[in-house]
Design a protein around this motif. Structure first.
Motif, PDB file in Angstrom:
ATOM      1  N   UNK B  20       0.847  -1.211   0.000  1.00 51.76           N
ATOM      2  CA  UNK B  20       0.000   0.000   0.000  1.00 51.76           C
ATOM      3  C   UNK B  20       0.875   1.251   0.000  1.00 51.76           C
ATOM      4  N   UNK B  21       1.912   1.204   0.824  1.00 50.12           N
ATOM      5  CA  UNK B  21       2.819   2.365   0.886  1.00 50.12           C
ATOM      6  C   UNK B  21       3.488   2.599  -0.458  1.00 50.12           C
ATOM      7  N   UNK B  22       3.904   1.483  -1.054  1.00 54.32           N
ATOM      8  CA  UNK B  22       4.576   1.564  -2.357  1.00 54.32           C
ATOM      9  C   UNK B  22       3.626   2.165  -3.392  1.00 54.32           C
ATOM     10  N   UNK B  23       2.338   1.716  -3.337  1.00 59.43           N
ATOM     11  CA  UNK B  23       1.356   2.240  -4.288  1.00 59.43           C
ATOM     12  C   UNK B  23       1.033   3.712  -4.004  1.00 59.43           C
ATOM     13  N   UNK B  24       0.954   4.045  -2.717  1.00 58.68           N
ATOM     14  CA  UNK B  24       0.690   5.446  -2.352  1.00 58.68           C
ATOM     15  C   UNK B  24       1.813   6.338  -2.861  1.00 58.68           C
ATOM     16  N   UNK B  25       3.034   5.836  -2.687  1.00 55.98           N
ATOM     17  CA  UNK B  25       4.213   6.583  -3.131  1.00 55.98           C
ATOM     18  C   UNK B  25       4.200   6.753  -4.653  1.00 55.98           C
ATOM     19  N   UNK B  26       3.914   5.642  -5.353  1.00 55.50           N
ATOM     20  CA  UNK B  26       3.859   5.703  -6.826  1.00 55.50           C
ATOM     21  C   UNK B  26       2.745   6.643  -7.273  1.00 55.50           C
ATOM     22  N   UNK B  27       1.603   6.550  -6.573  1.00 55.61           N
ATOM     23  CA  UNK B  27       0.436   7.361  -6.935  1.00 55.61           C
ATOM     24  C   UNK B  27       0.732   8.849  -6.740  1.00 55.61           C
ATOM     25  N   UNK B  28       1.265   9.189  -5.542  1.00 58.21           N
ATOM     26  CA  UNK B  28       1.510  10.610  -5.263  1.00 58.21           C
ATOM     27  C   UNK B  28       2.651  11.149  -6.129  1.00 58.21           C
ATOM     28  N   UNK B  29       3.612  10.281  -6.446  1.00 57.22           N
ATOM     29  CA  UNK B  29       4.649  10.708  -7.397  1.00 57.22           C
ATOM     30  C   UNK B  29       4.028  10.958  -8.770  1.00 57.22           C
ATOM     31  N   UNK B  30       3.164  10.007  -9.189  1.00 57.91           N
ATOM     32  CA  UNK B  30       2.544  10.132 -10.514  1.00 57.91           C
ATOM     33  C   UNK B  30       1.659  11.378 -10.578  1.00 57.91           C
ATOM     34  N   UNK B  31       0.999  11.669  -9.467  1.00 61.56           N
ATOM     35  CA  UNK B  31       0.130  12.857  -9.406  1.00 61.56           C
ATOM     36  C   UNK B  31       0.955  14.133  -9.241  1.00 61.56           C
ATOM     37  N   UNK B  32       2.261  13.956  -9.001  1.00 61.51           N
ATOM     38  CA  UNK B  32       3.178  15.082  -8.825  1.00 61.51           C
ATOM     39  C   UNK B  32       2.721  15.995  -7.683  1.00 61.51           C
ATOM     40  N   UNK B  33       2.437  15.360  -6.554  1.00 62.71           N
ATOM     41  CA  UNK B  33       2.083  16.115  -5.349  1.00 62.71           C
ATOM     42  C   UNK B  33       3.375  16.349  -4.561  1.00 62.71           C
ATOM     43  N   UNK B  34       3.579  17.579  -4.128  1.00 59.95           N
ATOM     44  CA  UNK B  34       4.835  17.895  -3.444  1.00 59.95           C
ATOM     45  C   UNK B  34       4.929  17.134  -2.125  1.00 59.95           C
ATOM     46  N   UNK B  35       6.140  16.937  -1.649  1.00 59.00           N
ATOM     47  CA  UNK B  35       6.333  16.243  -0.370  1.00 59.00           C
ATOM     48  C   UNK B  35       5.628  16.981   0.760  1.00 59.00           C
ATOM     49  N   UNK B  36       5.680  18.312   0.716  1.00 57.12           N
ATOM     50  CA  UNK B  36       5.054  19.096   1.777  1.00 57.12           C
ATOM     51  C   UNK B  36       3.537  18.906   1.787  1.00 57.12           C
ATOM     52  N   UNK B  37       2.927  18.904   0.597  1.00 57.18           N
ATOM     53  CA  UNK B  37       1.469  18.768   0.524  1.00 57.18           C
ATOM     54  C   UNK B  37       1.010  17.339   0.827  1.00 57.18           C
ATOM     55  N   UNK B  38       1.886  16.365   0.545  1.00 55.07           N
ATOM     56  CA  UNK B  38       1.545  14.985   0.878  1.00 55.07           C
ATOM     57  C   UNK B  38       1.569  14.729   2.373  1.00 55.07           C
ATOM     58  N   UNK B  39       2.653  15.191   2.997  1.00 52.53           N
ATOM     59  CA  UNK B  39       2.936  14.718   4.360  1.00 52.53           C
ATOM     60  C   UNK B  39       2.745  15.769   5.450  1.00 52.53           C
ATOM     61  N   UNK B  40       2.658  17.043   5.070  1.00 52.38           N
ATOM     62  CA  UNK B  40       2.569  18.084   6.116  1.00 52.38           C
ATOM     63  C   UNK B  40       1.765  19.280   5.633  1.00 52.38           C
ATOM     64  N   UNK B  41       0.515  19.048   5.162  1.00 48.36           N
ATOM     65  CA  UNK B  41      -0.234  20.161   4.567  1.00 48.36           C
ATOM     66  C   UNK B  41      -0.573  21.280   5.556  1.00 48.36           C
ATOM     67  N   UNK B  42      -0.569  20.969   6.858  1.00 50.35           N
ATOM     68  CA  UNK B  42      -0.911  22.008   7.844  1.00 50.35           C
ATOM     69  C   UNK B  42       0.322  22.653   8.474  1.00 50.35           C
ATOM     70  N   UNK B  43       1.507  22.268   7.978  1.00 45.69           N
ATOM     71  CA  UNK B  43       2.766  22.783   8.528  1.00 45.69           C
ATOM     72  C   UNK B  43       2.903  24.281   8.247  1.00 45.69           C
ATOM     73  N   UNK B  44       3.401  25.026   9.242  1.00 46.47           N
ATOM     74  CA  UNK B  44       3.531  26.474   9.086  1.00 46.47           C
ATOM     75  C   UNK B  44       4.998  26.936   9.125  1.00 46.47           C
ATOM     76  N   UNK B  45       5.903  26.038   8.769  1.00 44.54           N
ATOM     77  CA  UNK B  45       7.332  26.393   8.710  1.00 44.54           C
ATOM     78  C   UNK B  45       7.544  27.579   7.760  1.00 44.54           C
ATOM     79  N   UNK B  46       8.418  28.513   8.155  1.00 42.36           N
ATOM     80  CA  UNK B  46       8.689  29.684   7.312  1.00 42.36           C
ATOM     81  C   UNK B  46       9.133  29.280   5.903  1.00 42.36           C
ATOM     82  N   UNK B  47       9.968  28.257   5.811  1.00 40.59           N
ATOM     83  CA  UNK B  47      10.510  27.903   4.490  1.00 40.59           C
ATOM     84  C   UNK B  47       9.577  27.038   3.664  1.00 40.59           C
TER      85      UNK B  47
END
Lengths: 183, 183
Positions: B20-47
């Protein structure tokens, strides 16, 4: 012809100029005017430009051989809740050290204004969490001053505890560089 | 008792999870979703926080072994007219490299979410003027991946010319650290 007189006048003018610079330096130090406000009040640099109202606007003050600053981070400078972002830490240390280098070069050259310096490199080490909600103390000191570059070591501390250090190399740019005479 | 059955069930569940993880990774890569939006959409880091509207909000995308990003600097990010501030350059390289490290550690650990990583150190070299008014390309690659830390090398280029490089060390924090499970 008049060579001796010209040399004499130049020596006197030079002496007066050096004296005036020395007095200006003593005066602005005594008045505790930051290096940025003395030498670059219209500068809009993100880190240290007094005229950039979306920047960090750090103010660096001469204290003997050191240059110090205080900075109060804003909530949007966070890495996450309660912790300052490493990029902002780097930006503070970079600009504060750059001014430390520019001032050291000005003194070494016995000039009345600092040369425009740019960062060649900076190496930041994050030793502990730098918190939000409290003023940070920056302290920098030039450790090597050459003809047109200086090495500066700097640190951030909070309540006496050092949370980050930086070693940077800063270079006075020559005529033709886009940063020449920008201040 | 039931030890063999339990081991078998665990192995099957683990296999399904890894798949499932492998498919999620392939899917989100294929969808070209950024790492930040995949894993930390509520993050408020300055950078890199997607939820910090005063931050740089960089978006890092996986491209084979590399992680890339594009960034358009704003006028208030300047060092002076036409040149990007070194502190902002450091902030971009630091956060982009941090995500590169977190993703590399996740892959190495065969986990479904990246560990929360913090910067231990970063060393920025400014090789040439990084201009304003044009998109910057960031590229990073992990060069050493250990159990709980990674070394990442990164660069910024403009129109194919490398203007800045960075070498950083990033550490996955343990339980008890204020950054633990912040994403």
């Amino acid at each position: 012809m008049f060579t001796r007189e010209y040399s004499l006048i130049r020596a006197i003018a030079g002496g007066i100029g050096a004296g005036a610079r020395r007095w200006y330096d003593l005066f602005t130090n005594a008045m505790d005017i930051s290096l940025q406000d003395r030498y670059a009040p219209r500068n809009r640099c993100f880190g240290c430009g007094p005229a950039n109202d979306q920047g960090l606007r750090i103010k660096s003050y001469v204290r003997g051989d050191d240059v110090v600053a205080e900075f109060m981070p804003e909530p949007h400078h966070q890495a996450f809740e309660g912790m300052l972002n490493g990029g902002i830490i780097g930006a503070l240390l970079d600009c504060h050290s750059n001014w430390t280098a520019a001032y050291a070069l000005m003194k070494a050259r016995v000039e009345s204004t600092p040369p425009c310096t740019v960062t060649a490199e900076f190496h930041v080490k994050l030793l502990a969490v730098t918190p939000l909600g409290t003023a940070l103390s920056l302290r920098a000191r030039p450790t090597e001053v050459r003809n047109s570059s200086a090495v500066v070591e700097a640190e951030i501390s909070v309540d006496g505890k050092v949370t980050a250090t930086c070693r940077g190399v800063f270079v006075a740019v020559k005529e033709g560089h886009p940063a020449y005479h920008r201040w």
